[in-house]
Design a protein around this motif. Structure first.
Motif, short mmCIF file in Angstrom:
data_model
loop_
_atom_site.label_atom_id
_atom_site.label_comp_id
_atom_site.label_asym_id
_atom_site.label_seq_id
_atom_site.Cartn_x
_atom_site.Cartn_y
_atom_site.Cartn_z
N GLU A 2 0.83 -1.21 0.00
CA GLU A 2 0.00 0.00 0.00
C GLU A 2 0.87 1.26 0.00
OE1 GLU A 2 -0.15 -2.41 2.12
OE2 GLU A 2 0.31 -1.74 4.15
N TYR A 3 2.06 1.14 0.59
CA TYR A 3 2.94 2.30 0.58
C TYR A 3 3.43 2.61 -0.83
CZ TYR A 3 3.14 2.72 5.62
OH TYR A 3 2.82 2.95 6.92
N ILE A 4 3.76 1.53 -1.56
CA ILE A 4 4.20 1.75 -2.94
C ILE A 4 3.08 2.38 -3.74
CG2 ILE A 4 4.95 0.62 -5.06
CD1 ILE A 4 6.21 -1.54 -3.36
N ALA A 5 1.88 1.83 -3.57
CA ALA A 5 0.77 2.29 -4.39
C ALA A 5 0.48 3.77 -4.14
CB ALA A 5 -0.49 1.46 -4.08
N VAL A 6 0.72 4.25 -2.93
CA VAL A 6 0.36 5.63 -2.64
C VAL A 6 1.56 6.57 -2.75
CG1 VAL A 6 -0.52 7.19 -0.88
CG2 VAL A 6 -1.55 4.95 -1.17
N PHE A 7 2.71 6.12 -2.24
CA PHE A 7 3.81 7.07 -2.12
C PHE A 7 4.80 7.07 -3.27
CE2 PHE A 7 2.34 6.71 2.27
CZ PHE A 7 2.12 8.04 2.51
N LEU A 85 -13.94 0.77 -1.60
CA LEU A 85 -14.14 1.97 -2.41
C LEU A 85 -12.80 2.58 -2.83
CD1 LEU A 85 -16.65 3.37 -3.35
CD2 LEU A 85 -16.63 4.75 -1.30
N SER A 86 -11.90 2.69 -1.86
CA SER A 86 -10.66 3.38 -2.20
C SER A 86 -9.78 2.51 -3.09
CB SER A 86 -9.92 3.81 -0.93
OG SER A 86 -9.76 2.73 -0.08
N VAL A 87 -9.86 1.21 -2.94
CA VAL A 87 -8.98 0.39 -3.77
C VAL A 87 -9.45 0.42 -5.22
CG1 VAL A 87 -10.00 -1.91 -3.67
CG2 VAL A 87 -7.54 -1.64 -3.54
N THR A 133 -7.54 7.64 -0.34
CA THR A 133 -7.19 6.70 0.71
C THR A 133 -7.34 7.30 2.10
OG1 THR A 133 -4.91 7.37 0.56
CG2 THR A 133 -5.54 5.42 -0.67
N SER A 134 -7.83 8.53 2.18
CA SER A 134 -7.86 9.16 3.50
C SER A 134 -8.84 8.45 4.41
CB SER A 134 -8.24 10.62 3.36
OG SER A 134 -9.60 10.71 3.09
N GLN A 139 -7.61 14.84 5.91
CA GLN A 139 -6.68 14.31 4.91
C GLN A 139 -7.33 14.32 3.54
OE1 GLN A 139 -5.13 10.43 5.86
NE2 GLN A 139 -4.25 10.21 3.84
N LEU A 140 -8.63 14.06 3.51
CA LEU A 140 -9.35 14.15 2.25
C LEU A 140 -9.24 15.56 1.70
CD1 LEU A 140 -12.39 12.66 0.88
CD2 LEU A 140 -12.76 15.03 1.44
N PHE A 141 -9.38 16.52 2.60
CA PHE A 141 -9.30 17.91 2.17
C PHE A 141 -7.90 18.23 1.66
CE2 PHE A 141 -9.02 22.51 2.87
CZ PHE A 141 -10.10 22.89 2.10
#
Lengths: 667, 481
Positions: A2-7, A85-87, A133-134, A139-141
């Motif tokens: 998940e870190y790779i996918a986001v960061f 939803l987020s995935v 992913t928030s 964080q969404l904001f």
């Protein structure tokens, strides 16, 4: 994972953005592309891990990254919430983004600052991932504003063009209005629930459903207010009627940007937001009606405008707006799964269409006016073929993706059996006809007939390089299969269970249905489950959209292929209606007249008199001026004559002594 | 009657050593003539170093029938004075060569000036004060005029001499008033007499004001500052550097000693004077510098302003205030060493360039020097994390602790005005069109001094305790019990 996918996109942005000069354009392209592709692959794995590996027991991940703000009872942390939803959103974002990244290396090959462009694209991707992913509204904001900034930077990427700059500013300012709604919504939610984390809000939603605010003597249902404010935020980002004027102008940005941000991902953030807050919206029926009506009106009005535009990208932009309208009225009738379904399929075929249009523009040496195109199909056959796929998908022709998603959206609207559901259904049907019509109008004007371009441009027409075609192929595959492959997951009915046979001959019950797919991410009240009902509507409802699509295509063929004079006659006969459509229902003009001009003149008053004269005059400028005068006067006192100096010393001594003499005797 | 017994002369060993070596150098100079100037400069530097070593071993105590006192306060100040003197004399060695001013009296005069200052710092009697003051002042007058061929230098020396004589007159008159009313010249005796006598004597107050005015002249505080820009500009740059670096520290130490040891019972009275002088100095230092075009004049106003800041700490009239002043002047000394080193490097085709605009484009021509100067300027204007920030911060903190809020606010506001001209130097170096380069044959000793100064300024944040501890024990020495 998940870190790779986001960061990964964040690091790609940092490397390409900070060291763009050191690693060169090619290096920046390689890094950003490979990082984003890695993110795309890992998000597909995540999709499998979270949902598919065990359909009945999802392994939803909540990954805390760091604390952000801890202040008394208020807590906001950086957390990755990897749920159903987020995935889904992550897959869409990362796959489309990877395609666009690769495509951009070809499309922008003549540009001077490619490293910067790639960095911005990665920044956008990261911000969008943070948004989806928030785990809390703050964080969404953060992500919400991040995509806004990235969008601003990318629309205005060609900052030497005035039109690009003003389009970027327009996008930012109009979005600001929506963002204000979102901020107010966040605050309202904090007031109601005392928390901004999703779990905290949703678990209390049922308890708070009777809360209300007293506002100047009016009792306002608290959750409805919060939902409408959130939706206003969504309207800004997703270009819904009223706050849509920035989207067509945003086409001033490079075409890959339009494909990524203004078709596939950022504009769908609003849809995501509403779907994410389904547990709240379900308790605010009035807000849902509002969502539904706005969505339906947008779908209809955007389609009418789309029929009359000549700029190839603007046609697609209005089409995007119209399709977003579809998603919203689906949300409005509680068909969240259907809206997400349309979001995913739309992301594929609309990105395909945009990138295809980009390929056309690339071939035509940056010509965007369809009146100067025509007859291109022989010269760029691959693009032509891919555009066909995108067009068919958009028009909703089976078995392409758009057919499945558009059908379920329209059926769900019909199955709501309410006045607004009917309104949305009929507006959607009309829009479906127009969608097919303007899509084929675009196809024919661009690819058929005689080429109307200037000679030099004609000689230059060439098929795009492979690096631009391959991403198109991937998107085309998505546009073809995503509808069929995903429909049973996203919107599958729970009422019938299909018995299937696996390769070993064992019978098992197919459990691919929307309940199992979405898990707890989407909440629908029993009585609102329109998707379920949509599976049981009359046959004519199911077929009507298809008929409309085919008729639309037929009409377009007729008008633009064979009876070329007819559109002109129509335009002349129905002058008022035509000019209403052509001038985009005069939204821009009305806004210009009411808001822009007044704001500018207000701004001028504050700037000229308020800031320059009063604040600057008495503040910084005035003080600086006085300081200079003081310094000049003082240096005149420094005469250089020794007796002056001695005199000053004596005076000083006399002052000090007399100060004491009088001060002392006064005691 | 004062009995001139040589009891406890060991406490004055560093001064005695320096005075003797000054005499030896004088004789050596007479025999070798002007050609030995550079050698004498370095010898003087060694003499300073040696006396620094002696200083470390000297016991605290009083000497010469209580005329002379050696305590931690005096030790701390003397260390700073000697360090500053070493830097100045090293600068002088190369500068005199650059300017072809070979006069063997130069290092000798510096030694006597330093002896005078050290005596001032250790003074425990009004007579010792005057003795030390005159020894150092007379040496400084001559130093200002040492470049006899230059009209400007002679003018500077003359102005300094005449005005300095007036200030000495103030001090003498103040001393006589105090003796007349208190009947004693020894600090301990006076303070005992004053604390016993509850009704304040206006004669003593007048005497104190006169002495304070005279000393204010030495630290170039307003309104006794008028000589500073002219003398700074006219004197040879190495002399200006010496003026800026060393004598002010001695004078402010003397002010502190007199106010806190002799007149602690009158602190309410002298606080008013000090506040007035402090605010006036900060204001004139800030506003006067803005219109300047010559960098030496600019530094003159800068020093006026900085003395104003140091006086804020004095005005606080607390041990914390003294502590902050000591830290402040230490840091100021280090910064001044660096700045004047760079000013001495401003030479074009063999001639000194003194205009601020000569610095334009320095960042292109010699980036290292430009960055060094930028760091020093940032530090002078009090921008963290440079050392100058901490100096200012502690001064203001002391004022706030003493509940002198208005004074602190005025100080902060005026430091904003002052930041303008420091930043202007940076702007000229980095953003203005490049002019011709400076000569690049800079003596190693000077480079080393500039480098040390810049490094100390930047590294202060890492090892502030070396200064803090010394200043703390020094300030505690003035507050017995």
């Amino acid at each position: 994972m998940e870190y790779i996918a986001v960061f990964a996109p964040l690091f790609a942005f940092l490397i390409a953005g900070l060291f763009g000069k050191q690693i060169g354009d090619r290096g920046a392209e390689l890094i950003t592309c490979s990082f984003v592709i890695a993110a795309a692959i890992s998000s597909v794995f995540l999709f499998y891990n979270v949902i598919l590996s065990d359909l009945e027991n999802h392994s939803v991940m909540i990954v805390p990254v760091a604390d952000w703000i801890v202040s008394g009872g208020f807590k906001a942390s950086w957390t990755l919430r990897i749920d159903e939803l987020s995935v889904v959103m992550m897959c869409v974002i990362n796959i489309v983004s990877a395609c666009v990244h690769v495509y951009s290396t070809g499309y922008m090959s003549h540009d001077k600052s490619r490293a910067r462009f790639m960095a911005y694209l990665s920044l956008f991707t990261f911000a969008m991932l943070m948004l989806v992913t928030s785990d809390n509204l703050l964080q969404l904001f953060f992500g919400w504003e991040g995509v806004g900034v990235a969008s601003y930077l990318l629309i205005g990427f060609w900052h030497h063009k005035d039109s690009a700059n003003s389009a970027a500013i327009k996008a930012f300012v109009v979005n600001r209005i929506g963002d204000l709604g979102l901020i107010l919504g966040i605050m309202t939610i904090f007031v109601i629930f005392g928390t901004i984390s999703y779990d905290g809000i949703f678990s209390q939603a049922a308890d708070k459903m009777h809360d209300s605010f007293n506002f100047f003597g009016y009792e306002i249902h608290a959750i409805t207010l919060a939902c409408i404010l959130l939706f206003i935020g969504a309207m800004g980002k997703s270009a819904q009627l009223g706050l849509h004027t920035w989207l067509p102008d945003a086409m001033e940005g490079p075409t890959p940007v339009s494909a990524l941000i203004h078709a596939a991902t950022m504009v769908t953030a609003g849809v995501f937001l509403v779907a994410r807050f389904s547990p709240l919206f379900e308790f605010a029926p009035e807000a849902l009606i509002f969502v539904c009506v706005v969505g339906a009106a947008t779908a209809f009005i955007a389609a009418t405008i789309g029929m009359t535009q000549f700029d190839i990208k603007r046609v697609i932009a209005y089409s995007t707006m119209s399709q977003l309208g579809y998603m919203f009225f689906a949300l409005g009738v509680s068909a969240y799964g259907a809206a997400m379904f349309h979001l995913v399929t739309h992301a594929f075929f609309k990105a395909l269409l945009f990138l295809g249009a980009g390929s056309v523009i690339h071939a035509m040496s940056n010509e965007q006016d369809m009146r100067n195109m025509g007859g291109l199909w022989k010269k760029i056959p691959v693009t032509y073929g891919l555009m066909w796929i995108g067009g068919l998908a958009l028009a909703g022709i089976p078995p392409l993706a758009g057919f499945y998603s558009k059908d379920i959206v329209l059926e769900a609207a019909y199955a709501d059996y309410s006045w607004f559901g009917d309104f949305a259904f009929w507006a959607g049907i009309a829009a479906a006809f127009m969608t097919a019509f303007y899509t084929w109008r675009l196809m024919i004007m661009t690819f058929h007939g005689k080429c109307r371009a200037v000679k030099e441009v004609q000689n230059h027409i060439h098929e795009s390089p492979r690096v631009m075609i391959y991403p198109l192929v991937i998107l085309a595959i998505g546009a073809i299969v995503s509808g069929y492959a995903l429909s049973s997951y996203f919107v599958g009915s729970t009422s019938y269970e299909v018995v299937e046979v696996d390769e070993n001959g064992n019978e098992y019950i197919d459990i691919r249905n929307k309940e199992n797919f979405w898990g707890d991410a989407i909440y629908v009240k029993e009585e609102n489950d329109t998707i379920e009902k949509a599976h049981h509507v009359d046959m004519w409802v199911k077929i009507l959209p298809l008929i409309m699509g085919i008729t639309g295509i037929a009409f377009a063929y007729l008008f633009y292929m064979y009876l070329i004079r007819v559109p002109e006659i129509f335009a002349r006969r129905f002058r008022p209606i035509y000019s209403l459509f052509y001038n985009k229902w005069f939204f821009d003009n009305i806004y210009e007249y009411i808001f822009v001009r007044n704001v500018f003149s207000f701004g001028k008053v504050f700037w000229k008199t308020g800031d320059e004269r009063i604040i600057n005059g008495f503040g910084p400028d005035g003080l600086a001026y006085m300081t200079n005068i003081f310094a000049k006067i003082y240096s005149k006192l420094q005469t250089g004559y020794i007796f002056h100096y001695a005199f000053v010393m004596m005076i000083g001594l006399v002052i000090l002594v007399s100060w004491f003499f009088f001060g002392f005797s006064a005691d | 009657m004062i009995d001139l017994a040589l009891d406890g002369y060991m406490s004055a060993l560093p001064e005695i050593f320096l005075a003797l070596s000054g005499l030896v150098f004088l004789i050596a100079g007479v025999f070798r003539g002007n050609s030995g100037t550079t050698f004498l400069c370095y010898s003087a530097a060694f003499a300073f170093v040696f006396s620094l070593i002696l200083l470390a071993g000297v016991n605290t105590g009083e000497a010469f029938s209580d005329l002379f006192i050696m305590d931690d306060f005096a030790r701390y100040i003397k260390v700073i004075i000697l360090l500053g003197a070493i830097a100045s004399v090293v600068y002088a060695a190369s500068f005199l060569k650059d300017e072809q001013i070979f006069r063997f009296e130069y290092p000798v005069l510096m030694i006597f000036a330093v002896v005078g200052m050290m005596v001032m710092v250790s003074a425990n009697d009004l007579l010792t004060v005057y003795l030390g003051l005159e020894l150092s002042s007379l040496s400084l007058y001559v130093l200002a005029a040492i470049h006899r061929e230059s009209i400007k230098s002679s003018e500077a020396g003359l102005k300094y001499f005449v005005l300095g004589a007036i200030s000495s007159g103030f001090i003498l008159f103040g001393c006589s008033l105090i003796y007349g009313f208190a009947g004693a010249t020894n600090f301990d005796d006076i303070s005992v007499l004053l604390s016993g006598d509850n009704s304040l004597n206006i004669g003593v107050i007048f005497g104190m004001v006169f002495i304070l005015s005279g000393l204010a002249f030495k630290i170039s505080a307003v309104p006794f500052h008028m000589w500073t820009p002219d003398v700074y500009e006219g004197a040879p740059t190495s002399v200006t550097a010496f003026f800026a670096i060393v004598p002010k520290i001695a004078a402010i130490a003397l002010i502190i000693r007199i106010l806190f040891e002799v007149f602690p019972s009158m602190s309410e009275q002298w606080q008013q004077v000090v506040v007035f002088i402090s605010v006036a100095s900060m204001a004139i230092g800030a506003f006067g510098a803005i219109a300047q075009k010559n960098i030496k004049r600019l530094m003159a106003y800068s020093s006026i302003g900085n003395m104003g800041y140091a006086l804020i700490g004095v005005a606080a009239a607390t041990q914390n205030g003294v502590y902050s002043v000591l830290v402040y002047v230490t840091i100021y000394m280090v910064m001044t060493v660096g700045v004047f080193g760079i000013i001495m490097c401003m030479r074009k085709r063999g001639y000194a360039a003194e205009s601020i605009s000569d610095l334009s484009g320095l960042s292109k021509n010699s980036p290292v020097m430009a960055y060094g100067m930028a760091i020093l300027m940032f530090s002078l204007s009090g921008i963290p994390p440079m050392a100058g920030f901490f100096g200012k911060f502690m001064i203001f903190e002391a004022a706030v602790n003493a509940e002198m809020y208005i004074l602190a606010v005025i100080g902060v506001l005026l430091s904003v005005v002052a930041a303008y001209y420091y930043l202007r130097v940076i702007k000229i170096m980095f953003f203005d069109e490049a002019e011709d380069r400076f000569d690049c044959d800079i003596a190693f000793s000077r480079r080393a001094m500039i480098a040390i100064s810049v490094i100390l300024i930047v590294a202060f944040i890492f090892y502030p305790n070396i200064v803090f501890d010394g200043a703390m024990s020094a300030s505690l020495a003035l507050f017995p019990k």
